[in-house]
Design an enzyme around this catalytic site. Structure first.
Site, PDB file in Angstrom:
ATOM      1  N   ALA A 125       0.846  -1.196   0.000  1.00 40.59           N
ATOM      2  CA  ALA A 125       0.000   0.000   0.000  1.00 40.59           C
ATOM      3  C   ALA A 125       0.879   1.242   0.000  1.00 40.59           C
ATOM      4  O   ALA A 125       2.063   1.164  -0.303  1.00 40.59           O
ATOM      5  CB  ALA A 125      -0.927  -0.025   1.208  1.00 40.59           C
ATOM      6  N   ASN A 126       0.311   2.390   0.313  1.00 40.52           N
ATOM      7  CA  ASN A 126       1.085   3.632   0.376  1.00 40.52           C
ATOM      8  C   ASN A 126       0.504   4.541   1.454  1.00 40.52           C
ATOM      9  O   ASN A 126      -0.458   4.172   2.132  1.00 40.52           O
ATOM     10  CB  ASN A 126       1.113   4.308  -0.997  1.00 40.52           C
ATOM     11  CG  ASN A 126      -0.279   4.635  -1.482  1.00 40.52           C
ATOM     12  OD1 ASN A 126      -0.981   5.444  -0.886  1.00 40.52           O
ATOM     13  ND2 ASN A 126      -0.709   3.979  -2.558  1.00 40.52           N
ATOM     14  N   ARG A 127       1.053   5.725   1.611  1.00 47.04           N
ATOM     15  CA  ARG A 127       0.720   6.594   2.741  1.00 47.04           C
ATOM     16  C   ARG A 127      -0.542   7.423   2.555  1.00 47.04           C
ATOM     17  O   ARG A 127      -0.872   8.248   3.402  1.00 47.04           O
ATOM     18  CB  ARG A 127       1.889   7.541   3.044  1.00 47.04           C
ATOM     19  CG  ARG A 127       3.118   6.838   3.554  1.00 47.04           C
ATOM     20  CD  ARG A 127       4.169   7.858   4.003  1.00 47.04           C
ATOM     21  NE  ARG A 127       5.428   7.225   4.318  1.00 47.04           N
ATOM     22  CZ  ARG A 127       5.681   6.645   5.500  1.00 47.04           C
ATOM     23  NH1 ARG A 127       4.770   6.634   6.445  1.00 47.04           N
ATOM     24  NH2 ARG A 127       6.854   6.087   5.709  1.00 47.04           N
ATOM     25  N   ALA A 181      -4.166   7.625  -4.687  1.00 49.80           N
ATOM     26  CA  ALA A 181      -2.770   7.222  -4.816  1.00 49.80           C
ATOM     27  C   ALA A 181      -2.782   5.769  -5.292  1.00 49.80           C
ATOM     28  O   ALA A 181      -2.699   4.837  -4.487  1.00 49.80           O
ATOM     29  CB  ALA A 181      -2.046   7.372  -3.493  1.00 49.80           C
TER      30      ALA A 181
END
Ligand code: CTP
Ligand code: CA
Length: 223
Positions: free
Chosen positions: A33-35, A100
């Site tokens: 995943a990402n932030r 994102a």
């Protein structure tokens, strides 16, 4: 009560927003995943609904509540977000891609939980995901398509490149290395980058940034 007093200047406009991160499965219990928190996209959906638009929000996994009056479609992966966005784009006048989206996904996710004493995983082979924003732009016709560029260096050059390469009407560019526009912040400092030029906005609460993006779209949407 305040909502009753707000101008409904987007009545009749169908706005499609994607928001949040995506989760790309490694196995049934693990993912990449990402932030992203989804706050910016949710603020756009909330502001658009407050101003009277018909709003569909395609959301990756977030911990945020659905804004009032917003139709929300939950997805997990980039592939699911891609399918949901292309399907919903049929009925939209403006698409705003704030998600994102993962750029890569595990090429062959395991169908069982990987065990460290059995698989001895030392690398994950990745494959590139489809670009949702570019896909929408390719079939947009008279519709408006807006994207984001979150960068840590050469912000305006990267934003200009994304504007041209993807064929978007507007790129909302923010420098995520600055505290006022980093991941999870309740403010953002963005530049609006379009064929008309670059408009640098002040640091504002997310609701203010959302209104500025929607103002830009309202003035240019074909209705
Ligand atoms: N985007 C998308 N689908 C993808 C990747 C990105 O729709 N698979 C959209 C994002 O939602 C954003 C814009 O494209 O509106 C720019 O995303 P960004 O990650 O900044 O650009 P990339 O083209 O992925 O390039 P890079 O990550 O290398 O900077
Ligand atoms: Ca990317």
């Amino acid at each position: 009560v305040l909502a009753l007093l707000a101008p409904r200047d987007l009545a009749g406009l169908r706005v499609l927003v994607d928001a949040g991160p995506t989760h790309e499965a490694i196995d049934p219990v693990r993912y990449i995943a990402n932030r992203s928190t989804g706050k910016m996209g949710y603020a756009i959906a909330e502001a658009a609904a407050r101003r009277g638009a018909d709003v569909t929000l395609v959301s990756g996994p977030t911990s945020l509540a659905t804004p009032a009056g917003v139709r929300r479609i939950d997805v997990e992966s980039a592939a699911q977000m891609h399918d949901a966005m292309l399907a919903a784009f049929e009925g939209a006048d403006v698409a705003i891609c704030s998600a994102a989206v993962a750029d890569y996904t595990p090429a062959a996710p395991a169908d069982h939980k990987l065990k460290k004493n059995r698989e001895h995983l030392d690398a994950i082979r990745l494959t590139e995901t489809a670009d949702i924003l570019a896909g929408l732009c390719a079939s947009k016709g008279a519709r408006l398509v807006i994207g984001f560029a979150a960068e840590t260096d050469d912000l305006l050059a990267h934003a200009q490149d994304k504007l041209e390469r993807k064929g978007a009407d507007l790129i909302v560019a923010n420098d995520v290395s600055r505290p006022e526009s980093t991941f999870g912040a309740d403010t953002n400092r963005v530049a609006l980058v379009s064929a008309e030029g670059v408009e640098q906005l002040e640091t504002m609460p997310l609701a203010g940034v959302a209104d500025a993006i929607l103002d830009w779209a309202r003035q240019r949407a074909a209705r």
